[in-house]
Design an enzyme around this catalytic site. Structure first.
Site, PDB file in Angstrom:
ATOM      1  N   CYS A  58      -8.592  -2.020   3.945  1.00  0.00           N
ATOM      2  CA  CYS A  58      -8.583  -3.268   4.752  1.00  0.00           C
ATOM      3  C   CYS A  58      -9.885  -3.570   5.468  1.00  0.00           C
ATOM      4  CB  CYS A  58      -7.433  -3.310   5.747  1.00  0.00           C
ATOM      5  SG  CYS A  58      -6.687  -1.794   6.134  1.00  0.00           S
ATOM      6  N   GLU A  70       2.080   1.658  -3.416  1.00  0.00           N
ATOM      7  CA  GLU A  70       0.979   2.094  -4.288  1.00  0.00           C
ATOM      8  C   GLU A  70       0.746   3.597  -4.105  1.00  0.00           C
ATOM      9  OE1 GLU A  70      -2.831   0.277  -3.468  1.00  0.00           O
ATOM     10  OE2 GLU A  70      -3.813   1.411  -5.066  1.00  0.00           O
ATOM     11  N   LYS A  97     -16.182  -9.571   7.298  1.00  0.00           N
ATOM     12  CA  LYS A  97     -15.179 -10.470   6.707  1.00  0.00           C
ATOM     13  C   LYS A  97     -15.829 -11.767   6.229  1.00  0.00           C
ATOM     14  CE  LYS A  97     -11.258  -8.193   7.834  1.00  0.00           C
ATOM     15  NZ  LYS A  97     -10.460  -7.536   6.800  1.00  0.00           N
ATOM     16  N   GLU A 142       0.832  -1.209   0.000  1.00  0.00           N
ATOM     17  CA  GLU A 142       0.000   0.000   0.000  1.00  0.00           C
ATOM     18  C   GLU A 142       0.866   1.259   0.000  1.00  0.00           C
ATOM     19  OE1 GLU A 142      -4.149  -0.096   1.971  1.00  0.00           O
ATOM     20  OE2 GLU A 142      -2.856   0.940   3.376  1.00  0.00           O
ATOM     21  N   CYS A 155     -10.852  -1.775  14.435  1.00  0.00           N
ATOM     22  CA  CYS A 155     -11.113  -3.209  14.645  1.00  0.00           C
ATOM     23  C   CYS A 155     -11.219  -3.582  16.119  1.00  0.00           C
ATOM     24  CB  CYS A 155     -10.005  -4.035  14.017  1.00  0.00           C
ATOM     25  SG  CYS A 155      -9.776  -3.677  12.286  1.00  0.00           S
ATOM     26  N   GLU A 197     -14.071 -12.169  -6.729  1.00  0.00           N
ATOM     27  CA  GLU A 197     -12.780 -11.612  -7.149  1.00  0.00           C
ATOM     28  C   GLU A 197     -11.659 -11.959  -6.164  1.00  0.00           C
ATOM     29  OE1 GLU A 197     -15.497  -9.940  -6.351  1.00  0.00           O
ATOM     30  OE2 GLU A 197     -15.094  -8.065  -5.286  1.00  0.00           O
ATOM     31  N   GLU A 224     -16.814 -10.885   2.912  1.00  0.00           N
ATOM     32  CA  GLU A 224     -15.646 -10.626   2.058  1.00  0.00           C
ATOM     33  C   GLU A 224     -15.105 -11.920   1.436  1.00  0.00           C
ATOM     34  OE1 GLU A 224     -12.102  -9.509   4.158  1.00  0.00           O
ATOM     35  OE2 GLU A 224     -11.442  -8.155   2.575  1.00  0.00           O
ATOM     36  N   SER A 230      -7.453   1.951  -2.420  1.00  0.00           N
ATOM     37  CA  SER A 230      -6.245   1.159  -2.682  1.00  0.00           C
ATOM     38  C   SER A 230      -6.660  -0.192  -3.235  1.00  0.00           C
ATOM     39  CB  SER A 230      -5.472   0.959  -1.374  1.00  0.00           C
ATOM     40  OG  SER A 230      -4.589  -0.123  -1.505  1.00  0.00           O
TER      41      SER A 230
END
Ligand code: FES
Length: 597
Positions: free
Chosen positions: A306, A284, A365, A281, A522, A373, A368, A326
């Site tokens: 994230c 990037e 999650k 990241e 989190c 993908e 996710e 990102s």
């Protein structure tokens, strides 16, 4: 402190701050009034009436969570009339409740059950018509069982006011009232972010995470599977609460031992992949900055990726702004992809025989890992997600005496991490970790230990900002000399919406933004132990920073196993292999969760 008023509660003279409710004043003076729908600093609605008290001069009993203190007020919290009324009110709630406590996931952890015990309710005298049972298990993250709902509306406040999502609301009127999406649409057909904050405030079993414990047990009992588990940075600072430890107690070593005793073949640390995320990241970000400063096409501000609740929210709410996000996968998906490629190759196992479990503080999650993908070579990067709460249940179910466990260390090569990875658990942590690395790449100078914390972005404020002036960079980044990099951090989706509205108007002054979907990050994700409040958030935050400060290596680019991974396998940040395994793309969605072009 504001003006004080004098009052009497249960014949005791009390001083209370003007503006306080009777419930708050009583609590401050160690007088306990049972309450059910009320949630400190979050929800004040007065629907259950369990907190009723007698106020001298008032004809009816008063809900103490709604009525503010007055000079000379005389209150009785435990008179015969009050006690009788509370029991009747409680029995009325029970009369429309399935009372299947023994097989309810909230058994012994249910606020309704606790109140029943406190009020010594031994019977339920009222039976009658029951509300329509509505079980919505359409979402991979959250299950909604309307038959257990007591209409307290805490979830409505959290979904609308704290998260600003607005999916859960009271529908219909009178006896027909239920809480859910409009027109009783299932959760997977609306713009729910699956953040799970509703599940952390639900006092009963009406809203909970989708259970993944059975599928994990099945994998553990399957002799042909190598079962790999990883744990997110925030788990170690909260799991202990499920075993009676004080909030903020780090239980990293005991957690690893418990996982090994349960039979997991490899116990890896998502923190390893958090270090890797920072490398990818950070690079990037620098690529985008380089392009923008040299007049080429690139999109700034870049925004972190994230938090899957945040990603789903932005896909629904700002589908035209996805280029800002990102392309890095979230750390546990990166680690899963590496387990089924790099690690599988190392130990000579076919990826089809590997089952990857992630322990996450997050219900989103679970969704996710179902994204098409996020697969490589036809295999999902991660096969199952357990919340912190689910892991605690499994440890108990396995008969492990958690408190008596010795400490163990994570397995390598995917188990070592730096302090920068630890702070991913806290709001502001990803940004701070990224800045530690980006600063050293750009300037070629070492950032001293005492300057590692970026103080303005530490803490629980909804939106925090910081500026970093670049001076004397290395030649490659000479164009940044004298440039001030502006960053913003937010946690909770209401704050994200504010920052994104600026981005969408083209008025964002920032280069880099960190967004975490849950308030506080989190450490107080939708899968963390109940209850969570600001006091508990602060304790968990402190534990996380302590873990970082206790490490010898505190910058992601110093992680020797990450460096080895690049040398042996990935070759370079943002290289071909990284793009294949560690990066992803996003999907434009409408408010009915439909894909849009
Ligand atoms: Fe006061 Fe519910 S706690 S009305």
């Amino acid at each position: 402190m504001g003006k004080m008023v004098n009052m009497v509660i249960n014949n005791k003279n009390i001083n209370a701050e003007e503006g306080m409710t009777i419930l708050e004043a009583a609590k401050k003076n160690n007088i306990i009034i049972p309450s059910l729908c009320h949630l400190d600093c979050v929800h004040q609605f007065g629907s259950c009436r369990i907190c009723v008290v007698e106020v001298e001069g008032a004809k009816n009993l008063q809900a103490s969570c709604m009525v503010t203190v007055q000079e000379g007020m005389v209150v009785r919290t435990n008179s015969e009339r009050v006690k009788k009324a509370r029991k009747v009110l409680y029995e009325l709630i029970l009369s429309d409740h399935p009372k299947d406590c023994l097989n309810c996931s909230r058994n012994q952890n249910c606020e309704l059950q606790k109140i029943g015990e406190l009020l010594q309710v031994n019977e339920c005298r009222f039976e009658g018509e029951k509300s329509k049972a509505m079980l919505d298990n359409s979402s991979p993250s959250i299950e909604r069982d309307a038959s257990k709902c007591i209409l307290c509306r805490r979830c409505v406040t959290v979904c609308n006011e704290i998260q600003g999502v607005g999916v859960l609301n009271a529908q219909n009127r009178g006896f027909e009232t239920y809480i859910g999406p409009a027109a009783d649409f299932p959760l997977n057909t609306v713009n729910c972010a699956y953040c799970g904050q509703c599940t952390t405030v639900c006092p009963v079993g009406a809203l909970k995470e989708k259970d993944s414990t059975q599928v994990v047990w099945e994998a553990l009992f399957d002799k042909n599977k190598r079962v790999v588990i990883q744990t997110a940075p925030a788990i170690r600072a909260a799991l202990g609460e499920e075993f009676g430890y004080e909030p903020g107690t780090l239980v990293t070593g005991k957690m690893v031992t418990a996982l090994k005793e349960m039979g997991f073949d490899d116990v890896f640390d998502t923190n390893f992949a958090a270090d890797l995320t920072i490398i990818e990241e950070g690079n990037e970000f620098l690529e985008r900055v380089k392009k923008v400063f040299s007049g080429k096409k690139a999109v700034l501000p870049m925004i972190t990726s994230c938090s899957p609740g945040w990603i789903k929210f932005v896909e629904h709410t700002f589908p035209d702004e996805l280029d800002h996000i990102s392309t890095c996968k979230s750390p546990h998906m990166m680690l899963g992809a590496l387990v089924k490629s790099y690690y599988a190759e190392k130990i000579g196992i076919d990826p089809k025989d590997i089952f990857v479990v992630s322990v996450m503080p997050c219900t989103a999650k679970k969704f996710e890992i179902t994204r098409p993908e996020l697969k490589n070579n036809g295999y999902p990067n991660v096969d199952a997600v357990l919340t912190t709460r689910e892991l605690a249940k499994m440890i108990k179910e396995a008969g492990i005496d958690f408190k008596s466990l010795e400490d163990s260390k994570f397995d390598n090569p995917l188990g070592l991490s730096t302090g920068a990875a630890d702070i991913f658990a806290a709001t502001g942590g990803v940004m701070e970790a990224a800045l530690r690395t980006v600063y050293e790449i750009v300037t070629g100078r070492e950032l001293p230990f005492e300057k590692l914390h970026v103080t303005p972005i530490v803490g629980l404020e909804q939106i925090k900002t910081a500026e970093l002036k670049i001076e004397n960079p290395i030649e490659e980044y000479a164009f940044l000399d004298g440039v001030t990099i502006k960053v913003a951090v937010t946690s909770g989706l209401a704050g994200a919406r504010k920052l994104m509205e600026e981005v969408a108007r083209g008025e964002s002054p920032y280069h880099f933004i960190e967004v975490m979907g849950c308030p506080g990050g989190c450490i107080s994700g939708g899968g963390q132990p109940r209850p969570t409040n600001d006091e508990i958030r602060v304790k968990r935050l402190q534990a996380i920073y302590k873990e970082d400060e206790g490490k010898e290596l505190r910058k992601s680019h110093q992680n020797p196993f990450v460096l080895k991974l690049y040398e042996e396998f990935l070759k370079k940040p943002l290289g071909h292999k990284s793009h294949e395994l560690l990066h992803t793309h996003y999907t434009k969605r409408g408010i009915y969760n439909e894909y849009i072009e």
